[in-house]
Structure formats: structure tokens, C-alpha cells
Design a protein around this motif. Structure first.
Motif, PDB file in Angstrom:
ATOM      1  N   GLU A   1       0.809  -1.245  -0.010  1.00 11.56           N
ATOM      2  CA  GLU A   1       0.161   0.067  -0.139  1.00 11.56           C
ATOM      3  C   GLU A   1       0.903   1.270   0.037  1.00 11.56           C
ATOM      4  OE1 GLU A   1      -3.134   0.746  -0.658  1.00 11.56           O
ATOM      5  OE2 GLU A   1      -3.252  -1.320  -1.033  1.00 11.56           O
ATOM      6  N   VAL A   2       1.927   1.233   0.708  1.00  4.17           N
ATOM      7  CA  VAL A   2       2.827   2.562   0.835  1.00  4.17           C
ATOM      8  C   VAL A   2       3.347   2.796  -0.755  1.00  4.17           C
ATOM      9  CG1 VAL A   2       5.149   3.181   1.674  1.00  4.17           C
ATOM     10  CG2 VAL A   2       3.592   2.359   3.189  1.00  4.17           C
ATOM     11  N   SER A   3       3.986   1.769  -1.543  1.00  7.39           N
ATOM     12  CA  SER A   3       4.322   2.024  -2.507  1.00  7.39           C
ATOM     13  C   SER A   3       3.239   2.352  -3.775  1.00  7.39           C
ATOM     14  CB  SER A   3       5.194   0.887  -3.337  1.00  7.39           C
ATOM     15  OG  SER A   3       4.383  -0.433  -3.307  1.00  7.39           O
ATOM     16  N   GLN A   4       2.119   1.706  -3.623  1.00  6.38           N
ATOM     17  CA  GLN A   4       0.969   1.910  -4.587  1.00  6.38           C
ATOM     18  C   GLN A   4       0.380   3.342  -4.144  1.00  6.38           C
ATOM     19  OE1 GLN A   4      -0.771  -0.098  -6.457  1.00  6.38           O
ATOM     20  NE2 GLN A   4      -1.618   1.653  -7.292  1.00  6.38           N
ATOM     21  N   GLU A   5       0.462   3.827  -2.775  1.00  6.73           N
ATOM     22  CA  GLU A   5      -0.102   5.156  -2.838  1.00  6.73           C
ATOM     23  C   GLU A   5       0.827   6.211  -3.177  1.00  6.73           C
ATOM     24  OE1 GLU A   5      -3.035   5.680  -2.075  1.00  6.73           O
ATOM     25  OE2 GLU A   5      -3.486   3.731  -1.858  1.00  6.73           O
ATOM     26  N   ILE A   6       2.043   5.945  -3.028  1.00  8.09           N
ATOM     27  CA  ILE A   6       3.111   7.016  -3.404  1.00  8.09           C
ATOM     28  C   ILE A   6       3.008   7.008  -4.951  1.00  8.09           C
ATOM     29  CG2 ILE A   6       5.638   7.250  -4.060  1.00  8.09           C
ATOM     30  CD1 ILE A   6       5.926   6.114  -1.255  1.00  8.09           C
ATOM     31  N   SER A   7       2.781   5.956  -5.834  1.00  9.82           N
ATOM     32  CA  SER A   7       2.795   5.862  -7.255  1.00  9.82           C
ATOM     33  C   SER A   7       1.464   6.669  -7.575  1.00  9.82           C
ATOM     34  CB  SER A   7       3.000   4.526  -7.887  1.00  9.82           C
ATOM     35  OG  SER A   7       2.027   3.695  -7.397  1.00  9.82           O
ATOM     36  N   ASP A   8       0.277   6.216  -6.920  1.00  9.15           N
ATOM     37  CA  ASP A   8      -1.078   6.907  -7.101  1.00  9.15           C
ATOM     38  C   ASP A   8      -0.799   8.186  -6.959  1.00  9.15           C
ATOM     39  OD1 ASP A   8      -1.952   4.427  -7.854  1.00  9.15           O
ATOM     40  OD2 ASP A   8      -3.041   4.422  -5.865  1.00  9.15           O
ATOM     41  N   PHE A   9      -0.131   9.091  -5.984  1.00  8.74           N
ATOM     42  CA  PHE A   9       0.071  10.505  -5.793  1.00  8.74           C
ATOM     43  C   PHE A   9       0.738  11.028  -6.898  1.00  8.74           C
ATOM     44  CE2 PHE A   9       2.852  13.810  -4.388  1.00  8.74           C
ATOM     45  CZ  PHE A   9       1.779  14.634  -3.799  1.00  8.74           C
ATOM     46  N   PHE A  10       2.004  10.553  -7.351  1.00  5.31           N
ATOM     47  CA  PHE A  10       2.832  11.156  -8.457  1.00  5.31           C
ATOM     48  C   PHE A  10       1.596  10.884  -9.918  1.00  5.31           C
ATOM     49  CE2 PHE A  10       6.261  10.546  -5.547  1.00  5.31           C
ATOM     50  CZ  PHE A  10       6.797  11.922  -5.667  1.00  5.31           C
ATOM     51  N   LEU A  11       1.138   9.954 -10.038  1.00  7.41           N
ATOM     52  CA  LEU A  11       0.271   9.877 -11.058  1.00  7.41           C
ATOM     53  C   LEU A  11      -0.856  10.895 -11.270  1.00  7.41           C
ATOM     54  CD1 LEU A  11      -0.421   7.944 -13.719  1.00  7.41           C
ATOM     55  CD2 LEU A  11      -2.152   6.947 -12.175  1.00  7.41           C
ATOM     56  N   LEU A  12      -1.508  11.000  -9.845  1.00  3.32           N
ATOM     57  CA  LEU A  12      -2.226  12.344 -10.090  1.00  3.32           C
ATOM     58  C   LEU A  12      -1.902  13.450 -10.232  1.00  3.32           C
ATOM     59  CD1 LEU A  12      -4.500  10.801  -6.704  1.00  3.32           C
ATOM     60  CD2 LEU A  12      -5.455  11.030  -9.383  1.00  3.32           C
ATOM     61  N   ILE A  13      -0.636  13.817  -9.520  1.00  2.00           N
ATOM     62  CA  ILE A  13      -0.297  15.353  -9.801  1.00  2.00           C
ATOM     63  C   ILE A  13       0.621  15.582 -11.034  1.00  2.00           C
ATOM     64  CG2 ILE A  13       0.044  15.796  -7.209  1.00  2.00           C
ATOM     65  CD1 ILE A  13       2.946  15.418  -7.374  1.00  2.00           C
ATOM     66  N   ASN A  14       1.084  14.476 -11.526  1.00  2.00           N
ATOM     67  CA  ASN A  14       1.813  14.569 -12.948  1.00  2.00           C
ATOM     68  C   ASN A  14       1.078  14.276 -14.276  1.00  2.00           C
ATOM     69  OD1 ASN A  14       4.071  15.487 -11.562  1.00  2.00           O
ATOM     70  ND2 ASN A  14       4.783  13.232 -11.325  1.00  2.00           N
ATOM     71  N   GLU A  15       0.205  13.388 -14.102  1.00  2.00           N
ATOM     72  CA  GLU A  15      -0.445  12.857 -15.221  1.00  2.00           C
ATOM     73  C   GLU A  15      -1.858  13.490 -15.318  1.00  2.00           C
ATOM     74  OE1 GLU A  15       0.628  11.115 -18.058  1.00  2.00           O
ATOM     75  OE2 GLU A  15       2.435  11.152 -17.017  1.00  2.00           O
ATOM     76  N   CYS A  16      -2.516  13.518 -14.137  1.00  2.00           N
ATOM     77  CA  CYS A  16      -3.839  14.036 -14.049  1.00  2.00           C
ATOM     78  C   CYS A  16      -4.171  15.608 -13.693  1.00  2.00           C
ATOM     79  CB  CYS A  16      -4.832  13.380 -13.076  1.00  2.00           C
ATOM     80  SG  CYS A  16      -4.560  11.515 -13.690  1.00  2.00           S
ATOM     81  N   ASN A  17      -2.859  16.172 -13.158  1.00  4.45           N
ATOM     82  CA  ASN A  17      -2.850  17.719 -13.082  1.00  4.45           C
ATOM     83  C   ASN A  17      -3.759  17.951 -11.910  1.00  4.45           C
ATOM     84  OD1 ASN A  17      -1.117  18.506 -15.040  1.00  4.45           O
ATOM     85  ND2 ASN A  17      -2.800  18.234 -16.639  1.00  4.45           N
ATOM     86  N   VAL A  18      -3.805  17.036 -10.920  1.00  2.00           N
ATOM     87  CA  VAL A  18      -4.696  17.198  -9.748  1.00  2.00           C
ATOM     88  C   VAL A  18      -3.701  18.028  -8.814  1.00  2.00           C
ATOM     89  CG1 VAL A  18      -5.813  16.050  -7.640  1.00  2.00           C
ATOM     90  CG2 VAL A  18      -5.853  15.275  -9.758  1.00  2.00           C
ATOM     91  N   PRO A  19      -4.189  19.048  -8.059  1.00  7.54           N
ATOM     92  CA  PRO A  19      -3.668  19.710  -6.989  1.00  7.54           C
ATOM     93  C   PRO A  19      -2.766  18.701  -5.870  1.00  7.54           C
ATOM     94  CG  PRO A  19      -5.779  20.835  -7.589  1.00  7.54           C
ATOM     95  CD  PRO A  19      -5.799  19.723  -8.174  1.00  7.54           C
ATOM     96  N   VAL A  20      -2.053  19.207  -5.316  1.00  8.90           N
ATOM     97  CA  VAL A  20      -1.201  18.262  -4.506  1.00  8.90           C
ATOM     98  C   VAL A  20      -2.338  17.968  -3.122  1.00  8.90           C
ATOM     99  CG1 VAL A  20       0.767  18.186  -2.680  1.00  8.90           C
ATOM    100  CG2 VAL A  20       1.162  19.174  -4.945  1.00  8.90           C
ATOM    101  N   LEU A  21      -2.861  18.930  -2.587  1.00  7.96           N
ATOM    102  CA  LEU A  21      -3.595  18.866  -1.539  1.00  7.96           C
ATOM    103  C   LEU A  21      -4.968  17.749  -1.665  1.00  7.96           C
ATOM    104  CD1 LEU A  21      -3.758  22.111   0.487  1.00  7.96           C
ATOM    105  CD2 LEU A  21      -2.591  20.202   0.892  1.00  7.96           C
ATOM    106  N   VAL A  22      -5.481  17.870  -3.127  1.00  4.01           N
ATOM    107  CA  VAL A  22      -6.456  16.972  -3.340  1.00  4.01           C
ATOM    108  C   VAL A  22      -6.157  15.661  -3.626  1.00  4.01           C
ATOM    109  CG1 VAL A  22      -8.070  16.715  -5.379  1.00  4.01           C
ATOM    110  CG2 VAL A  22      -7.892  18.907  -4.466  1.00  4.01           C
ATOM    111  N   ALA A  23      -4.753  15.478  -4.382  1.00  3.38           N
ATOM    112  CA  ALA A  23      -3.990  14.225  -4.676  1.00  3.38           C
ATOM    113  C   ALA A  23      -4.032  13.543  -3.095  1.00  3.38           C
ATOM    114  CB  ALA A  23      -2.827  14.403  -5.153  1.00  3.38           C
ATOM    115  N   LEU A  24      -3.438  14.198  -2.068  1.00  7.30           N
ATOM    116  CA  LEU A  24      -3.177  13.711  -0.698  1.00  7.30           C
ATOM    117  C   LEU A  24      -4.477  13.122  -0.087  1.00  7.30           C
ATOM    118  CD1 LEU A  24      -0.541  16.299   0.696  1.00  7.30           C
ATOM    119  CD2 LEU A  24      -0.213  13.930   0.165  1.00  7.30           C
TER     120      LEU A  24
END
Length: 100
Positions: free
Chosen positions: A7-30
Motif C-alpha cells: 500500500e505504501v508503494s501503491q499510494e506513492i505511485s498513485d500520488f505522483f500519477l495524480l499530480i503529474n498525469e492528471c494535473n490534480v492539485p497536491v492537497l486534493v491528491a493527498l
């Protein structure tokens, strides 16, 4: 223990996917990552609270695996294929898929 590591590795990769590929703001991605992480805890609590047979657990695991295969084959594989321009890249990609 393995669930936590996964889950730790999954959530880290999900976070970077959300902010880099989907342009989601950092707080929303968190926030989205936190909520999706809570679903794992809810699932663990539910599984331990219910008296499930081995067959039921097997079916649940099979359905979960099927979802991962579907996503991998329909969403990820086409993107990977774009980058497999040489035999060496194809061989390494196949090896990583088999090992992973």
C-alpha cells in the motif's frame, strides 16, 4: 506486513500519477490517496469481522486479480507498447512482467 509495504508503494505511485498525469492539485491528491487507503482498512476489518469460507475468499481474490489484469491489459499495456521499440526493451519488459 506485506499489505502495508504494498500500500505504501501503491499510494506513492498513485500520488505522483495524480499530480503529474492528471494535473490534480497536491492537497486534493493527498486527500484522494488518504480516502483510497482507508478502503483497505475497511476491507480488512470487514474480512476479519465476517466468517467467510475459503471458497468465498478465493472468489474474492480471483475477482480482484481479474480487475488488475483488466486494467493492466486495457490501460497500461498500450502505453508500454509505445516504448518497446527494440528487441532488448521487449525482452526486459517481458521479464519484468513475469517477475512482477
Amino acid at each position: 506486513y506485506t499489505t502495508i509495504l504494498h500500500e505504501v508503494s501503491q499510494e506513492i505511485s498513485d500520488f505522483f500519477l495524480l499530480i503529474n498525469e492528471c494535473n490534480v492539485p497536491v492537497l486534493v491528491a493527498l486527500l484522494l490517496n488518504f480516502v483510497s487507503g482507508l478502503s483497505v482498512l475497511a476491507g480488512i476489518i470487514l474480512i476479519f469481522a465476517m466468517d467467510l469460507s475459503s471458497e468465498t475468499i478465493g472468489v474474492m481474490l480471483a475477482v480482484g486479480a481479474g480487475v488488475y489484469f483488466y486494467v493492466a491489459l486495457t490501460e497500461i499495456a498500450p502505453r508500454v507498447k509505445e516504448n518497446l521499440t527494440t528487441f532488448g526493451r521487449n525482452a526486459v519488459s517481458l521479464l519484468m512482467w513475469v517477475v512482477g
